[in-house]
Design an enzyme around this catalytic site. Structure first.
Site, PDB file in Angstrom:
ATOM      1  N   ALA A  78      13.219  20.383  44.953  1.00  0.00           N
ATOM      2  CA  ALA A  78      13.741  19.139  44.397  1.00  0.00           C
ATOM      3  C   ALA A  78      13.700  19.128  42.876  1.00  0.00           C
ATOM      4  O   ALA A  78      14.495  18.430  42.233  1.00  0.00           O
ATOM      5  CB  ALA A  78      12.942  17.963  44.946  1.00  0.00           C
ATOM      6  N   ARG A  80      14.435  25.558  40.269  1.00  0.00           N
ATOM      7  CA  ARG A  80      14.897  26.778  40.931  1.00  0.00           C
ATOM      8  C   ARG A  80      13.967  27.918  40.544  1.00  0.00           C
ATOM      9  O   ARG A  80      13.507  27.993  39.398  1.00  0.00           O
ATOM     10  CB  ARG A  80      16.325  27.125  40.512  1.00  0.00           C
ATOM     11  N   ASP A 128      -0.323  18.085  43.087  1.00  0.00           N
ATOM     12  CA  ASP A 128       0.553  18.474  44.205  1.00  0.00           C
ATOM     13  C   ASP A 128      -0.132  19.562  45.027  1.00  0.00           C
ATOM     14  O   ASP A 128       0.420  20.634  45.241  1.00  0.00           O
ATOM     15  CB  ASP A 128       1.902  18.954  43.685  1.00  0.00           C
TER      16      ASP A 128
END
Length: 225
Positions: free
Chosen positions: A9, A12, A135
């Protein structure tokens, strides 16, 4: 020549070579749905957060990819391509599959107990130094296949904060990631917490109390939602 490896999201990932070394290039791309000024600011903030998080974790002895080059104009980080690794998520799945067991009770998977303990230890080291990952999923912790060394990646949401709330949320995110992909071995998180307490002597007990509060809030949201 760089080959696209994956796209998420936010970024890349490309594989290739930089100055004769194998690298992964992480490029944060523009989000068309966001106002350009806001998007530029968020992208720069996350690029800086990633660089700071990698360096801070490395400074306290946690293995992270080495950064070789930063292309600020393209919002790209050229970093070490660590060979012979897989995610913790993949390692757990392989160990369960290779065992051929149908009984997933405690103490039947000593390798998973050790893995959970080691994951907890590196998270505890982060939090002991007031580094919040932001995260912590089983896809953002890599396992070196031949040595079982752990490597932490994806620090785009990381920050420094002496805050038991943020540390508790970090642990909760990891717990939910484990539960969502490996619900048949809920006991593995107990070993994560054992390892965590071993390396976070600063505020580990308070963080675990806060984790209980975060869990309760999570359950209430699930019931309401």
């Amino acid at each position: 020549m760089f080959d696209l490896v994956s796209q998420g999201a936010e970024a890349r990932l490309y594989a290739g070579e930089y100055e004769g070394r194998p690298v992964i290039v992480k490029e944060r791309f523009r989000k068309a749905y966001r106002h350009q000024d806001l998007d530029d600011r968020l992208t720069k903030e996350r690029l800086k957060a990633e660089l700071r998080g990698i360096q801070r974790a490395k400074a306290i002895g946690i293995r992270t990819p080495t950064v070789y080059f930063v292309d600020v104009k393209k919002n790209s980080i050229y970093m070490e391509r660590v060979e012979d690794v897989e995610t913790v998520n993949t390692t757990i799945g392989k160990l369960l599959q290779e065992s051929g067991k149908c009984d997933y009770s405690k103490h039947k998977f000593p390798q998973l107990e050790v893995l959970g303990h080691e994951v907890g230890k590196i998270v505890g080291k982060l939090h002991q130094a007031d580094i919040i990952h932001g995260d912590l999923t089983t896809s953002n912790i890599l396992v070196k296949i031949n040595s079982n060394e752990l490597i932490l990646i994806d620090f785009g949401l990381s920050h420094m904060e002496d805050c038991v709330e943020d540390k508790g949320v970090d642990l909760y995110v990891l717990e939910r990631a484990l539960a969502s992909t490996h619900s048949n071995i809920p006991w593995i998180f107990e070993h994560v917490l054992d390892g965590y307490k071993q390396t976070n002597s600063k505020d580990g007990i308070q963080v675990l109390k806060k984790l209980d509060e975060v869990r309760l809030r999570g359950r209430k949201r699930t019931m309401v939602g």
